[in-house]
Design a protein around this motif. Structure first.
Motif, PDB file in Angstrom:
ATOM      1  N   VAL A  52       0.821  -1.217   0.000  1.00  6.46           N
ATOM      2  CA  VAL A  52       0.000   0.000   0.000  1.00  6.46           C
ATOM      3  C   VAL A  52       0.856   1.270   0.000  1.00  6.46           C
ATOM      4  N   HIS A  53       0.364   2.275  -0.707  1.00  5.01           N
ATOM      5  CA  HIS A  53       0.975   3.606  -0.704  1.00  5.01           C
ATOM      6  C   HIS A  53      -0.091   4.564  -0.172  1.00  5.01           C
ATOM      7  N   PHE A  54       0.178   5.156   0.989  1.00  8.44           N
ATOM      8  CA  PHE A  54      -0.759   6.062   1.660  1.00  8.44           C
ATOM      9  C   PHE A  54      -0.151   7.457   1.692  1.00  8.44           C
ATOM     10  N   THR A  55      -0.944   8.445   1.289  1.00  6.63           N
ATOM     11  CA  THR A  55      -0.476   9.824   1.281  1.00  6.63           C
ATOM     12  C   THR A  55      -1.560  10.718   1.869  1.00  6.63           C
ATOM     13  N   ASP A  56      -1.145  11.679   2.682  1.00  8.84           N
ATOM     14  CA  ASP A  56      -2.032  12.773   3.090  1.00  8.84           C
ATOM     15  C   ASP A  56      -1.198  14.053   3.063  1.00  8.84           C
ATOM     16  N   ASP A  97       3.710  10.628   3.799  1.00 11.12           N
ATOM     17  CA  ASP A  97       3.783   9.759   2.630  1.00 11.12           C
ATOM     18  C   ASP A  97       4.333   8.428   3.131  1.00 11.12           C
ATOM     19  N   VAL A  98       3.503   7.400   3.114  1.00  7.92           N
ATOM     20  CA  VAL A  98       3.836   6.128   3.748  1.00  7.92           C
ATOM     21  C   VAL A  98       3.796   5.011   2.712  1.00  7.92           C
ATOM     22  N   GLN A  99       4.830   4.187   2.700  1.00  7.02           N
ATOM     23  CA  GLN A  99       4.926   3.052   1.769  1.00  7.02           C
ATOM     24  C   GLN A  99       4.927   1.745   2.554  1.00  7.02           C
ATOM     25  N   GLY A 100       4.024   0.851   2.231  1.00 11.70           N
ATOM     26  CA  GLY A 100       4.019  -0.488   2.816  1.00 11.70           C
ATOM     27  C   GLY A 100       3.147  -0.601   4.047  1.00 11.70           C
ATOM     28  N   LEU A 101       2.615  -1.800   4.238  1.00 16.16           N
ATOM     29  CA  LEU A 101       1.677  -2.056   5.331  1.00 16.16           C
ATOM     30  C   LEU A 101       2.318  -1.894   6.705  1.00 16.16           C
ATOM     31  N   VAL A 107      -7.152  -2.298  -0.767  1.00 11.34           N
ATOM     32  CA  VAL A 107      -6.676  -0.979  -1.195  1.00 11.34           C
ATOM     33  C   VAL A 107      -5.156  -1.007  -1.315  1.00 11.34           C
ATOM     34  N   TYR A 108      -4.666  -0.582  -2.484  1.00  7.96           N
ATOM     35  CA  TYR A 108      -3.224  -0.480  -2.687  1.00  7.96           C
ATOM     36  C   TYR A 108      -2.776   0.971  -2.822  1.00  7.96           C
ATOM     37  N   ARG A 109      -3.726   1.890  -2.998  1.00 11.37           N
ATOM     38  CA  ARG A 109      -3.395   3.327  -3.063  1.00 11.37           C
ATOM     39  C   ARG A 109      -4.474   4.093  -2.318  1.00 11.37           C
ATOM     40  N   HIS A 110      -4.056   4.877  -1.328  1.00 11.87           N
ATOM     41  CA  HIS A 110      -4.976   5.668  -0.505  1.00 11.87           C
ATOM     42  C   HIS A 110      -4.385   7.066  -0.388  1.00 11.87           C
ATOM     43  N   LEU A 140      -9.301   6.274  -3.332  1.00  8.80           N
ATOM     44  CA  LEU A 140      -8.841   4.904  -3.143  1.00  8.80           C
ATOM     45  C   LEU A 140      -8.753   4.184  -4.480  1.00  8.80           C
ATOM     46  N   ARG A 141      -7.752   3.327  -4.576  1.00 12.44           N
ATOM     47  CA  ARG A 141      -7.646   2.370  -5.685  1.00 12.44           C
ATOM     48  C   ARG A 141      -7.481   0.999  -5.059  1.00 12.44           C
TER      49      ARG A 141
END
Length: 140
Positions: A31-35, A39-43, A108-111, A102-103
């Motif tokens: 997962v790639h999470f961004t706000d 910016d966070v990569q990986g579970l 979810v792999y992109r948030h 979300l994707r």
């Protein structure tokens, strides 16, 4: 309304500091999470991010009010986040409107979250908050 988005929102809203292992049910390992602030990569890193988030607030809640699937495996959630932090706004409840893009495949792999970082944080800091309020008055 997308069943996936509705189910994701319900499970996400149920998260708390005691059940963050449930992130595995929502997000893929890559997962790639961004706000606006992170910016966070990986579970694993996402779990640490949420662990830190919950450790620093005395209350945190998401109320979802919009579910829009725009394509297969892609959609938006609209929400209001309510939280209390002992060192912000005198410990009063802070509410911030936001949206998540979300994707997903099966998870979810992109948030990506969109919200006003000032309304979330900066406006509630003692010195910076006064400066932002002054600027808003001057610009208004």
């Amino acid at each position: 309304m997308s069943d996936f988005l509705w189910r994701f929102a319900r499970q996400f809203a149920d998260l708390n500091k005691d059940n963050l292992q449930r992130l595995d049910e929502l997000y893929s390992a890559d997962v790639h999470f961004t706000d606006p602030l992170h910016d966070v990569q990986g579970l694993g890193d996402l779990r640490r991010y949420f662990n830190d988030l919950y450790a620093n607030v005395s209350e945190l809640r998401f109320d979802f009010h919009g579910f829009d699937q725009v394509a297969e495996g892609e959609g938006y959630l609209r929400w209001v986040m309510s939280y209390r932090h002992p060192r912000l706004a005198g410990g009063r409840l802070i509410r911030v409107d936001g949206c998540s893009h979300l994707r997903w495949r099966d998870k979810v792999y992109r948030h990506r979250d969109y919200f006003d970082a000032g309304a979330l944080l900066y406006e509630h800091l003692p010195v910076l908050g006064r400066a932002i309020a002054w600027l808003k008055r001057r610009m208004g």
